[in-house]
Write a protein that holds these residues in place. Sequence first.
Motif, PDB file in Angstrom:
ATOM      1  N   GLY A   1     -24.796   0.385   7.656  1.00  0.00           N
ATOM      2  CA  GLY A   1     -25.364   0.046   8.786  1.00  0.00           C
ATOM      3  C   GLY A   1     -25.778  -0.007   9.929  1.00  0.00           C
ATOM      4  N   GLU A   2     -26.456   0.560  10.934  1.00  0.00           N
ATOM      5  CA  GLU A   2     -27.611   0.428  11.945  1.00  0.00           C
ATOM      6  C   GLU A   2     -28.029   1.277  11.283  1.00  0.00           C
ATOM      7  N   SER A   3     -27.669   2.329  10.804  1.00  0.00           N
ATOM      8  CA  SER A   3     -28.555   3.128  10.266  1.00  0.00           C
ATOM      9  C   SER A   3     -29.422   3.366   8.493  1.00  0.00           C
ATOM     10  N   LYS A   4     -28.824   2.586   8.051  1.00  0.00           N
ATOM     11  CA  LYS A   4     -29.175   2.045   6.679  1.00  0.00           C
ATOM     12  C   LYS A   4     -29.057   2.974   6.103  1.00  0.00           C
ATOM     13  N   ARG A   5     -28.512   4.472   6.577  1.00  0.00           N
ATOM     14  CA  ARG A   5     -28.282   5.200   5.284  1.00  0.00           C
ATOM     15  C   ARG A   5     -28.110   5.074   4.086  1.00  0.00           C
ATOM     16  N   LEU A   6     -28.549   5.672   2.759  1.00  0.00           N
ATOM     17  CA  LEU A   6     -27.837   5.187   1.815  1.00  0.00           C
ATOM     18  C   LEU A   6     -27.534   6.634   0.815  1.00  0.00           C
ATOM     19  N   PRO A   7     -26.363   6.250   0.096  1.00  0.00           N
ATOM     20  CA  PRO A   7     -26.220   7.732  -0.532  1.00  0.00           C
ATOM     21  C   PRO A   7     -27.675   7.877  -1.694  1.00  0.00           C
ATOM     22  N   LYS A   8     -27.727   9.163  -1.835  1.00  0.00           N
ATOM     23  CA  LYS A   8     -29.053   8.905  -3.190  1.00  0.00           C
ATOM     24  C   LYS A   8     -28.795   8.508  -3.997  1.00  0.00           C
ATOM     25  N   PRO A   9     -29.329   8.575  -5.698  1.00  0.00           N
ATOM     26  CA  PRO A   9     -30.638   8.010  -5.081  1.00  0.00           C
ATOM     27  C   PRO A   9     -31.457   6.709  -5.373  1.00  0.00           C
ATOM     28  N   SER A  10     -31.035   6.267  -4.079  1.00  0.00           N
ATOM     29  CA  SER A  10     -31.790   5.375  -3.569  1.00  0.00           C
ATOM     30  C   SER A  10     -32.053   4.664  -3.028  1.00  0.00           C
ATOM     31  N   ASP A  11     -33.488   3.783  -2.471  1.00  0.00           N
ATOM     32  CA  ASP A  11     -34.293   3.704  -2.010  1.00  0.00           C
ATOM     33  C   ASP A  11     -33.675   2.732  -0.749  1.00  0.00           C
ATOM     34  N   GLY A  12     -34.511   2.373   0.180  1.00  0.00           N
ATOM     35  CA  GLY A  12     -34.651   1.307   1.377  1.00  0.00           C
ATOM     36  C   GLY A  12     -34.989  -0.387   0.913  1.00  0.00           C
ATOM     37  N   THR A  13     -35.418  -0.439  -0.379  1.00  0.00           N
ATOM     38  CA  THR A  13     -35.052  -1.690  -0.868  1.00  0.00           C
ATOM     39  C   THR A  13     -34.620  -1.861  -2.144  1.00  0.00           C
ATOM     40  N   CYS A  14     -34.274  -3.028  -2.283  1.00  0.00           N
ATOM     41  CA  CYS A  14     -33.434  -4.092  -3.525  1.00  0.00           C
ATOM     42  C   CYS A  14     -34.715  -3.616  -4.783  1.00  0.00           C
ATOM     43  N   PRO A  15     -34.521  -3.020  -5.731  1.00  0.00           N
ATOM     44  CA  PRO A  15     -35.296  -2.783  -7.244  1.00  0.00           C
ATOM     45  C   PRO A  15     -35.348  -4.436  -7.238  1.00  0.00           C
ATOM     46  N   ILE A  16     -34.377  -5.648  -7.095  1.00  0.00           N
ATOM     47  CA  ILE A  16     -34.268  -6.262  -7.987  1.00  0.00           C
ATOM     48  C   ILE A  16     -34.840  -7.507  -7.028  1.00  0.00           C
ATOM     49  N   CYS A  17     -34.027  -8.088  -6.010  1.00  0.00           N
ATOM     50  CA  CYS A  17     -35.148  -8.859  -4.984  1.00  0.00           C
ATOM     51  C   CYS A  17     -36.479  -8.640  -3.980  1.00  0.00           C
ATOM     52  N   LEU A  18     -36.243  -6.618  -3.866  1.00  0.00           N
ATOM     53  CA  LEU A  18     -37.423  -6.052  -3.640  1.00  0.00           C
ATOM     54  C   LEU A  18     -37.796  -5.998  -2.142  1.00  0.00           C
ATOM     55  N   SER A  19     -36.479  -6.668  -1.838  1.00  0.00           N
ATOM     56  CA  SER A  19     -36.379  -6.973  -0.136  1.00  0.00           C
ATOM     57  C   SER A  19     -35.366  -5.661   0.443  1.00  0.00           C
ATOM     58  N   ASP A  20     -36.260  -5.033   1.269  1.00  0.00           N
ATOM     59  CA  ASP A  20     -35.526  -4.497   2.200  1.00  0.00           C
ATOM     60  C   ASP A  20     -34.008  -4.418   2.597  1.00  0.00           C
ATOM     61  N   TYR A  21     -33.716  -2.761   2.703  1.00  0.00           N
ATOM     62  CA  TYR A  21     -32.269  -3.881   2.856  1.00  0.00           C
ATOM     63  C   TYR A  21     -32.320  -3.581   4.735  1.00  0.00           C
ATOM     64  N   GLN A  22     -31.230  -4.993   5.329  1.00  0.00           N
ATOM     65  CA  GLN A  22     -30.779  -4.621   6.458  1.00  0.00           C
ATOM     66  C   GLN A  22     -29.567  -4.373   6.832  1.00  0.00           C
ATOM     67  N   PRO A  23     -29.821  -4.007   8.131  1.00  0.00           N
ATOM     68  CA  PRO A  23     -28.455  -3.838   8.701  1.00  0.00           C
ATOM     69  C   PRO A  23     -26.924  -4.813   8.060  1.00  0.00           C
ATOM     70  N   LYS A  24     -26.468  -4.824   8.099  1.00  0.00           N
ATOM     71  CA  LYS A  24     -24.813  -5.288   8.107  1.00  0.00           C
ATOM     72  C   LYS A  24     -25.261  -6.101   6.699  1.00  0.00           C
ATOM     73  N   GLU A  25     -26.024  -6.045   5.362  1.00  0.00           N
ATOM     74  CA  GLU A  25     -26.044  -7.088   5.057  1.00  0.00           C
ATOM     75  C   GLU A  25     -24.851  -5.874   3.452  1.00  0.00           C
ATOM     76  N   THR A  26     -24.321  -6.467   2.974  1.00  0.00           N
ATOM     77  CA  THR A  26     -22.998  -6.139   1.795  1.00  0.00           C
ATOM     78  C   THR A  26     -23.988  -5.596   0.221  1.00  0.00           C
ATOM     79  N   LEU A  27     -23.674  -4.374   0.791  1.00  0.00           N
ATOM     80  CA  LEU A  27     -24.339  -4.541  -1.157  1.00  0.00           C
ATOM     81  C   LEU A  27     -23.251  -3.711  -2.254  1.00  0.00           C
ATOM     82  N   ARG A  28     -23.275  -3.860  -3.801  1.00  0.00           N
ATOM     83  CA  ARG A  28     -22.559  -3.001  -4.533  1.00  0.00           C
ATOM     84  C   ARG A  28     -23.202  -1.882  -4.972  1.00  0.00           C
TER      85      ARG A  28
END
Length: 383
Positions: A316-343
């Motif tokens: 969502g817009e808040s980009k809030r993720l459940p713990k323990p992940s931070d705001g960066t995808c550890p694989i591609c090292l880019s920040d999560y953006q709103p509306k992106e699909t995470l798994r």
Amino acid sequence: MQPFPLIFSLLTLNLFFSQLLQLQALETCTSFSCNQRDPILFPFWVPKNQTSRCGYPGFELSCNSYSQTLLSLSSDPLIVRGISYPDQLLWVSDPNHCIPKRVLNLSLSSTPFSFGPYSSPYTFLNCSGSKNPAQLPMGSSVISCLSGPNYTVVATYGGEAEEKMVVKGGEWSCEIIKRVNAAFWWRNMGYGIYPSDMSDVYVQLSWDVPSCVDCFMRGGSCGLVGDSGLQVGCFLPASSGLPNSAKYGLILGAGIPGLLCIVGLTFYISSRISARNQNRRPTNTESSPSIFPQPIILTLGLDGPTIESYPKTILGESKRLPKPSDGTCPICLSDYQPKETLRSIPDCNHYFHADCIDEWLRMNATCPLCRNSPPQSSALDSC
Ligand SMILES: *[C@@H]1O[C@H](CO)[C@@H](O)[C@H](O)[C@H]1NC(C)=O
Ligand SMILES: *[C@@H]1O[C@H](CO)[C@@H](O)[C@H](O)[C@H]1NC(C)=O
């Protein structure tokens, strides 16, 4: 003279001699294993439990009380984690969990071994202050076992990370300890993933002499010939009592399709390797590290339905993720953006871009962060 009977009799003669040699090898050498699972084969041998005709000088091994196989190249032994006899490679680790320290001090010149052949240039740096591994540039890892409270020892892979860290008056203030060409191995290496801590990884060694590659290709096993000297012979499998015509029939019937399978498999593996290498360093192929399938801890990827069964989240817009992940995808090292699909991976709840983790899971059945196996359809072990 007709060529066919001659060739036939030469083959028979050859088989006859190889059986003689086989008998001799059986007489002089009893097989041995430290862990009751992986037999120690020529050129390695265990002087405490085998005769000197079982192995080649320089390849002496021993066992410790944990049934581990040890190789002593200096006063401190290394733990042998795996040996690939057909490739003449072995992987070792340090019983004191600090393999970089061993590599920095190891002299291989008086041993049959060398680093590699899939070695890469690593630079070891001594940086002032205590560094958080997460802040290090891409392509570098902390070596906690060599670090102290006021300094951090770091290994960088490739020139880029090193340049970033050795800037005079820069934020890192690092000094080069040593440059080493070595092959460090860790679980699921490749795909731009470096261990955050390189203290307890494996190091790959190789040997050239004695060479038994051809013998392995022919399905034989190598050994010393006769009672003395260092002449190495190839012992082909003992005759199973089949008539020779049936044996040649078997070779034609099973050997050629088998060979085709191996050729096909080799092509398949090498195409996967080059695909992976292209993924790693799209612009700089020169310094791209050699990534080969790990023969000792080979993990295969997950199938599509299993990957699809892992939970997806749309940010969502808040980009809030459940713990323990931070705001960066550890694989591609880019920040999560709103509306992106995470798994996320069940149990360990580590989040990644769906595209990144799907590709990863197709090649590795483990979570790239915590390195444990996520539950598959049947086995439900925790991540
Ligand atoms: C190997 O040799 C050691 C020392 O001689 C001995 O204690 C041990 O029992 C032997 N192991 C086997 C399986 O023969
Ligand atoms: C790193 O530097 C510190 C002093 O800044 C020194 O005490 C330490 O021994 C060095 N470590 C290595 C591995 O060179």
